[in-house]
Design an enzyme around this catalytic site. Structure first.
Site, PDB file in Angstrom:
ATOM      1  N   HIS A 295       2.821   3.198  -8.944  1.00  0.00           N
ATOM      2  CA  HIS A 295       2.682   1.763  -9.206  1.00  0.00           C
ATOM      3  C   HIS A 295       3.917   1.240  -9.935  1.00  0.00           C
ATOM      4  O   HIS A 295       4.408   0.151  -9.664  1.00  0.00           O
ATOM      5  CB  HIS A 295       1.427   1.482 -10.032  1.00  0.00           C
ATOM      6  CG  HIS A 295       0.153   1.864  -9.322  1.00  0.00           C
ATOM      7  ND1 HIS A 295      -0.091   1.519  -8.022  1.00  0.00           N
ATOM      8  CD2 HIS A 295      -0.936   2.576  -9.728  1.00  0.00           C
ATOM      9  CE1 HIS A 295      -1.277   1.988  -7.650  1.00  0.00           C
ATOM     10  NE2 HIS A 295      -1.799   2.641  -8.665  1.00  0.00           N
TER      11      HIS A 295
ATOM     12  N   TRP B 257       2.964   7.922  -2.441  1.00  0.00           N
ATOM     13  CA  TRP B 257       4.374   8.091  -2.793  1.00  0.00           C
ATOM     14  C   TRP B 257       4.479   9.010  -4.011  1.00  0.00           C
ATOM     15  O   TRP B 257       5.275   9.946  -4.029  1.00  0.00           O
ATOM     16  CB  TRP B 257       5.011   6.724  -3.099  1.00  0.00           C
ATOM     17  CG  TRP B 257       6.455   6.806  -3.484  1.00  0.00           C
ATOM     18  CD1 TRP B 257       7.522   6.741  -2.644  1.00  0.00           C
ATOM     19  CD2 TRP B 257       6.987   7.002  -4.801  1.00  0.00           C
ATOM     20  NE1 TRP B 257       8.691   6.875  -3.351  1.00  0.00           N
ATOM     21  CE2 TRP B 257       8.387   7.038  -4.676  1.00  0.00           C
ATOM     22  CE3 TRP B 257       6.424   7.145  -6.071  1.00  0.00           C
ATOM     23  CZ2 TRP B 257       9.241   7.216  -5.770  1.00  0.00           C
ATOM     24  CZ3 TRP B 257       7.261   7.323  -7.158  1.00  0.00           C
ATOM     25  CH2 TRP B 257       8.644   7.360  -7.002  1.00  0.00           C
TER      26      TRP B 257
ATOM     27  N   LEU C  41      10.881 -20.992  -4.379  1.00  0.00           N
ATOM     28  CA  LEU C  41       9.867 -20.109  -3.785  1.00  0.00           C
ATOM     29  C   LEU C  41       8.622 -20.147  -4.658  1.00  0.00           C
ATOM     30  O   LEU C  41       8.716 -20.201  -5.882  1.00  0.00           O
ATOM     31  CB  LEU C  41      10.417 -18.685  -3.717  1.00  0.00           C
ATOM     32  CG  LEU C  41       9.602 -17.588  -3.019  1.00  0.00           C
ATOM     33  CD1 LEU C  41      10.540 -16.483  -2.560  1.00  0.00           C
ATOM     34  CD2 LEU C  41       8.521 -16.968  -3.872  1.00  0.00           C
TER      35      LEU C  41
ATOM     36  N   ASP D 269       0.826  -1.208   0.000  1.00  0.00           N
ATOM     37  CA  ASP D 269       0.000   0.000   0.000  1.00  0.00           C
ATOM     38  C   ASP D 269       0.863   1.262   0.000  1.00  0.00           C
ATOM     39  O   ASP D 269       1.971   1.263   0.533  1.00  0.00           O
ATOM     40  CB  ASP D 269      -0.898  -0.019   1.249  1.00  0.00           C
ATOM     41  CG  ASP D 269      -2.068   0.945   1.127  1.00  0.00           C
ATOM     42  OD1 ASP D 269      -2.271   1.520   0.034  1.00  0.00           O
ATOM     43  OD2 ASP D 269      -2.785   1.145   2.130  1.00  0.00           O
TER      44      ASP D 269
ATOM     45  N   ILE E 187      -7.069  -4.961   7.106  1.00  0.00           N
ATOM     46  CA  ILE E 187      -6.843  -6.188   6.331  1.00  0.00           C
ATOM     47  C   ILE E 187      -7.382  -6.050   4.910  1.00  0.00           C
ATOM     48  O   ILE E 187      -6.935  -6.737   3.997  1.00  0.00           O
ATOM     49  CB  ILE E 187      -7.514  -7.396   7.050  1.00  0.00           C
ATOM     50  CG1 ILE E 187      -7.010  -7.515   8.506  1.00  0.00           C
ATOM     51  CG2 ILE E 187      -7.289  -8.692   6.318  1.00  0.00           C
ATOM     52  CD1 ILE E 187      -5.517  -7.710   8.656  1.00  0.00           C
TER      53      ILE E 187
HETATM   54  C1  FPP Z   1      -1.824   0.180  -3.394  1.00  0.00           C
HETATM   55  O1  FPP Z   1      -1.364   1.502  -3.412  1.00  0.00           O
HETATM   56  C2  FPP Z   1      -1.284  -0.615  -4.495  1.00  0.00           C
HETATM   57  C3  FPP Z   1      -2.037  -1.205  -5.473  1.00  0.00           C
HETATM   58  C4  FPP Z   1      -3.488  -1.128  -5.523  1.00  0.00           C
HETATM   59  C5  FPP Z   1      -1.413  -1.978  -6.557  1.00  0.00           C
HETATM   60  C6  FPP Z   1      -0.140  -2.700  -6.262  1.00  0.00           C
HETATM   61  C7  FPP Z   1       0.607  -2.860  -7.514  1.00  0.00           C
HETATM   62  C8  FPP Z   1       1.956  -2.793  -7.663  1.00  0.00           C
HETATM   63  C9  FPP Z   1       2.888  -2.679  -6.536  1.00  0.00           C
HETATM   64  C10 FPP Z   1       2.564  -2.821  -9.015  1.00  0.00           C
HETATM   65  C11 FPP Z   1       2.270  -3.988  -9.865  1.00  0.00           C
HETATM   66  C12 FPP Z   1       2.546  -5.286  -9.236  1.00  0.00           C
HETATM   67  C13 FPP Z   1       2.917  -6.412  -9.893  1.00  0.00           C
HETATM   68  C14 FPP Z   1       2.953  -7.684  -9.140  1.00  0.00           C
HETATM   69  C15 FPP Z   1       3.320  -6.421 -11.301  1.00  0.00           C
HETATM   70  P1  FPP Z   1      -2.445   2.666  -3.508  1.00  0.00           P
HETATM   71  O2  FPP Z   1      -2.577   3.016  -4.951  1.00  0.00           O
HETATM   72  O3  FPP Z   1      -3.707   2.249  -2.841  1.00  0.00           O
HETATM   73  O4  FPP Z   1      -1.735   3.806  -2.719  1.00  0.00           O
HETATM   74  P2  FPP Z   1      -2.439   4.978  -1.903  1.00  0.00           P
HETATM   75  O5  FPP Z   1      -3.195   4.324  -0.783  1.00  0.00           O
HETATM   76  O6  FPP Z   1      -1.289   5.785  -1.426  1.00  0.00           O
HETATM   77  O7  FPP Z   1      -3.317   5.726  -2.862  1.00  0.00           O
END
Ligand code: FPP
Length: 246
Positions: free
Chosen positions: A38, A26, A132, A21, A196
């Site tokens: 992302h 960021w 893994l 998260d 969660i």
């Molecule tokens: C949450 O941050 C993150 C996500 C919803 C997506 C996670 C995806 C990645 C780390 C990249 C792609 C992954 C793979 C496996 C290729 P948020 O957007 O909710 O952040 P915020 O709460 O600060 O808005």
């Protein structure tokens, strides 16, 4: 403190699950578009997986896209799906070199065709890798998983394949997406949020929860070592008393 030196190799968690998260925050902090967060997040994914493989953690499950994430703006959803496809193409070599197998959980049929195809291909190519097992939770929701489990078991009851009084925890486990994985030992959530969010509800029954304020794109192997060190300092009692454990 160098947390890596403090980690006990004999007490490693078997299964680490991560709620990645903070990508959006960021990016905002850097004055960038959310999607850039992302993109940077994929680097943290790579580093975390490599570190887990090197340590000898056998199962890692990442919450990459929840059932609720479909409600985000189309540009963001498309970017995440494209990132998934490009990361799979790019990282297949890393997976092979590190002897890592890929699997995925969630309602995968909801993903774009291209993502489904790429996932299938990488899963097939890496299926015999044994160091893994990396699982991506994609279009995943724990309540949806439990609903599906109940439907599948009910169907078997209807066909007289199972009798209701024989339904126990093992039967339920056998019908979950994670039927061939151990329960989660350590759940890490980044970005300071302490919830969660519909992730692996059944599987985290006895997991240790670890929350860190670090935003996911800033998460490095050092943070992972710290989380594992912290996990190893805890006493897992599984309902027993401290005296029974020691
Ligand atoms: C949450 O941050 C993150 C996500 C919803 C997506 C996670 C995806 C990645 C780390 C990249 C792609 C992954 C793979 C496996 C290729 P948020 O957007 O909710 O952040 P915020 O709460 O600060 O808005």
């Amino acid at each position: 403190m160098d947390f890596l030196d403090e980690i006990d190799q004999h007490k490693l968690p078997k299964h680490i699950a991560v709620i990645m998260d903070g990508n959006g925050r960021w990016a905002k902090n850097q004055g960038l578009l959310r999607v850039k967060g992302h993109k940077k997040g994929t680097k943290a994914v790579r580093e975390t997986i490599e570190a887990c493989a090197e340590l000898g953690v056998p199962f890692v499950t990442l919450y990459a896209f929840s059932t609720e994430n479909w409600n985000r703006p189309k540009l963001e959803v498309d970017t995440l799906m494209n990132l998934l496809v490009s990361s799979l193409k790019k990282e297949i070599k890393t997976l092979q070199d590190n002897n890592i197998s890929l699997s995925a959980i969630g309602s995968l049929q909801s993903l774009p065709e291209k993502a489904q195809r790429e996932l299938k291909e990488v899963m097939e190519k890496t299926k015999n890798n044994s160091r893994l097992r990396l699982t991506l939770a994609l279009s995943y929701g724990a309540r949806e998983e439990l609903v599906k489990t109940i439907q599948d078991i009910s169907l078997k009851v209807k066909k007289n394949l199972i009798s209701p009084h024989l339904i126990n925890e093992s039967v339920i486990k056998e019908h979950l997406y994670t039927h061939d994985m151990p329960d989660v030992d350590l759940l890490i959530r980044t970005s300071g949020e302490q919830r969660i969010s519909n992730f692996l509800l059944w599987q985290i029954a006895y997991a240790e929860l670890y929350f860190t304020p670090v935003l996911w794109p800033d998460f490095t192997r050092k943070h992972l070592y710290e989380a594992i060190y912290n996990y190893q300092k805890r006493e897992r009692r599984f309902g027993k008393t401290s005296e029974q454990i020691n």
